[in-house]
Write an enzyme that holds these catalytic residues in place. Structure first.
Site, PDB file in Angstrom:
ATOM      1  N   GLY A  14       2.435   8.633   9.133  1.00 26.68           N
ATOM      2  CA  GLY A  14       3.049   9.939   9.315  1.00 26.68           C
ATOM      3  C   GLY A  14       3.328  10.124  10.784  1.00 26.68           C
ATOM      4  O   GLY A  14       2.563  10.732  11.516  1.00 26.68           O
ATOM      5  N   ALA A  17       5.781  14.818  14.344  1.00 30.37           N
ATOM      6  CA  ALA A  17       5.431  15.476  15.597  1.00 30.37           C
ATOM      7  C   ALA A  17       4.033  15.090  16.058  1.00 30.37           C
ATOM      8  O   ALA A  17       3.850  14.508  17.134  1.00 30.37           O
ATOM      9  CB  ALA A  17       5.551  16.991  15.423  1.00 30.37           C
ATOM     10  N   ASN A 110      -3.497  19.234   8.537  1.00 29.47           N
ATOM     11  CA  ASN A 110      -3.851  20.602   8.179  1.00 29.47           C
ATOM     12  C   ASN A 110      -4.297  20.709   6.730  1.00 29.47           C
ATOM     13  O   ASN A 110      -3.999  19.854   5.902  1.00 29.47           O
ATOM     14  CB  ASN A 110      -2.640  21.519   8.383  1.00 29.47           C
ATOM     15  CG  ASN A 110      -2.218  21.591   9.837  1.00 29.47           C
ATOM     16  OD1 ASN A 110      -3.020  21.407  10.737  1.00 29.47           O
ATOM     17  ND2 ASN A 110      -0.944  21.884  10.066  1.00 29.47           N
ATOM     18  N   ALA A 136       2.665  19.630  18.807  1.00 26.28           N
ATOM     19  CA  ALA A 136       3.873  18.872  19.122  1.00 26.28           C
ATOM     20  C   ALA A 136       4.982  19.351  18.210  1.00 26.28           C
ATOM     21  O   ALA A 136       4.738  20.025  17.201  1.00 26.28           O
ATOM     22  CB  ALA A 136       3.640  17.370  18.936  1.00 26.28           C
ATOM     23  N   LYS A 192      -9.896  25.496  11.506  1.00 23.89           N
ATOM     24  CA  LYS A 192      -8.505  25.114  11.789  1.00 23.89           C
ATOM     25  C   LYS A 192      -7.581  25.600  10.682  1.00 23.89           C
ATOM     26  O   LYS A 192      -6.459  26.057  10.949  1.00 23.89           O
ATOM     27  CB  LYS A 192      -8.410  23.587  11.924  1.00 23.89           C
ATOM     28  CG  LYS A 192      -6.979  23.067  12.139  1.00 23.89           C
ATOM     29  CD  LYS A 192      -6.391  23.520  13.456  1.00 23.89           C
ATOM     30  CE  LYS A 192      -4.941  23.062  13.641  1.00 23.89           C
ATOM     31  NZ  LYS A 192      -4.791  21.593  13.604  1.00 23.89           N
ATOM     32  N   GLU A 277       3.009  23.418   3.805  1.00 22.00           N
ATOM     33  CA  GLU A 277       1.644  23.177   3.337  1.00 22.00           C
ATOM     34  C   GLU A 277       0.937  24.472   2.914  1.00 22.00           C
ATOM     35  O   GLU A 277      -0.291  24.523   2.868  1.00 22.00           O
ATOM     36  CB  GLU A 277       0.834  22.493   4.439  1.00 22.00           C
ATOM     37  CG  GLU A 277       1.305  21.095   4.763  1.00 22.00           C
ATOM     38  CD  GLU A 277       0.505  20.461   5.886  1.00 22.00           C
ATOM     39  OE1 GLU A 277      -0.103  19.397   5.653  1.00 22.00           O
ATOM     40  OE2 GLU A 277       0.492  21.036   6.992  1.00 22.00           O
TER      41      GLU A 277
END
Length: 326
Positions: A14, A17, A110, A136, A192, A277
Site C-alpha cells: 500500500g 500517501a 487506520n 502525508a 488513533k 474507511e
C-alpha cells in the site's frame, strides 16, 4: 562499541500517501525497501521516475522499486501494511506466495479490527500492531507530499522482548520515524481511531483541513460528542480509553506547524471518489453500539453522512459518464 548493522528486507504494501512516506524514510537506511501497490499507473510512475516527494525542505525523487502484488517475488522479513482497512484481506491474499513463517506483518493503518483480519493469514506472533500520527498526501501517480511531525507506537503480539521486534524498532528509529514500544497497543489503536473519527470525518463532511476545523466555534462540542460514545463502547469491550488524553492529542494537531494544513486521508479519498474507511471508525462504534444496545447517535449520524457523500459521488460520476459524448 559500534552497533551491529541491522538489515531487514522490507515491503510497503500500500504505497500511497502514508506508505510512500514510510517507504521514503526507510529508504534512507541500509535496509532494502520495495513498494507494492494495486494502482498500476502509480507503480509505473515510481519505476520510471522515482517517487516525487514534496517536503517542507524541498522536493526530491526517491528511487525504490515498485510492483503490483501479482508481480512480487521472493520473500520479506517485514511487510508494512498501509492498505485501507477493507483492503487488508485482498492484499494479504495476493501476497500469500511471498509470506513465509519468518515474515512479520506490521500494521499501522487506520481503523479498529485490523488485527483480527491479519490473524487469518499469519500467527499472532508474526504480527506487530501499531498506530502512527505521521501524515502525508497522495497528489497523483508517483507523487506525495509529506508535512508535519509524527511518531509510531507499536507492540509485538508475541513479545516485545523478541529480537526481531527490537530490530524493527531500531530500524524505524534509524529512519527518523520516532518509534515507541508499547505494552497496550489496543489503547493506542483506539485513541488513533477516535482521533480519525473526529478529524477525518468532520473534515470530510465539512470540506476543510484540520486547522480550519479547529477554528470552528463548536469544535469542542463536536469532539466531545464523538469521544463520549467511544468511551462507552471501549468500556464495554474492556479497552482502556482516555477521552481527555485523546482530545488533547486532537487539539495538538490544529497548529499549521503540526498538521493544521493537512487534509486527512478520508477527505482525500472522498475528493477522488474512493471508498472511505468510515465503517472501521465511526461506523464501528455505531455497529457495536447497536449490537450492545448502547446509544451512539453521533457516530451513527456521521457514518450515515459520509456514506451519503460517497453515494452522491457515485451518482455524480454516473451522470458525467452519461453526459460525455462518445
Amino acid at each position: 562499541m559500534k552497533r551491529k548493522l541491522i538489515i531487514l528486507k522490507i515491503a510497503i504494501a500500500g504505497a500511497g500517501a502514508m506508505g510512500g512516506r514510510f517507504g521514503s524514510m526507510l529508504s534512507t537506511t541500509e535496509n532494502p525497501v520495495t513498494f507494492i501497490d494495486l494502482w498500476a499507473q502509480h507503480v509505473q510512475a515510481i519505476n520510471a521516475h522515482g517517487l516525487l516527494v514534496h517536503t517542507d525542505h524541498g522536493d526530491e525523487r526517491v528511487h525504490v522499486p515498485a510492483y503490483l502484488p501479482q508481480d512480487v517475488h521472493g520473500s520479506f522479513d517485514l511487510i508494512v501494511l498501509f492498505t485501507k482497512a477493507m483492503g487488508i484481506a485482498p492484499m494479504l491474499t495476493a501476497l500469500k506466495p511471498v509470506i513465509t513463517p519468518q515474515t512479520h506483518i506490521l500494521v499501522l493503518g487506520n481503523g479498529i479490527g485490523n488485527i483480527e483480519t491479519i490473524s487469518r493469514f499469519v500467527p499472532k506472533d508474526q504480527i506487530i500492531a501499531g498506530v502512527t500520527v505521521w501524515s502525508a498526501a497522495l497528489n497523483g501517480p508517483g507523487e506525495i507530499t509529506m508535512k508535519g511531525d509524527g511518531g509510531v507506537t507499536l507492540e509485538a503480539l508475541g513479545s516485545n522482548e523478541a529480537p526481531f521486534f527490537k530490530q524493527v524498532v531500531q530500524v524505524l528509529q534509524d529512519a527518523g520515524l520516532k518509534p515507541t514500544a508499547s505494552h497496550d497497543v489496543l489503547a493506542a489503536i483506539w485513541r488513533k481511531a477516535a482521533l480519525n473519527s473526529v478529524l477525518n470525518t468532520y473534515c470530510t463532511i465539512l470540506d476543510c483541513n484540520i486547522g480550519e476545523f479547529g477554528q470552528l466555534p463548536d469544535h469542542n462540542a463536536m469532539i466531545d460528542g464523538v469521544l463520549s460514545e467511544f468511551s462507552q463502547i471501549a468500556a464495554k469491550q474492556h479497552v482502556h480509553f482516555d477521552a481527555a488524553d485523546t482530545k488533547q492529542l486532537i487539539v495538538a494537531q490544529f497548529p499549521d506547524d503540526k498538521n493544521g494544513l493537512h487534509y486527512p486521508s478520508m477527505h482525500q479519498d472522498m475528493a477522488k471518489g474512493r471508498k472511505t474507511e468510515i465503517d472501521f471508525l465511526n461506523g464501528y462504534i455505531a455497529k457495536v453500539g447497536a449490537r450492545e444496545h448502547i446509544a451512539t447517535p453521533i457516530n451513527a449520524m456521521l457514518t450515515a453522512l459520509v456514506h451519503s457523500k460517497e453515494k452522491l459521488n457515485e451518482l455524480q460520476s454516473s451522470r458525467e459518464k452519461v453526459a460525455t459524448p462518445v
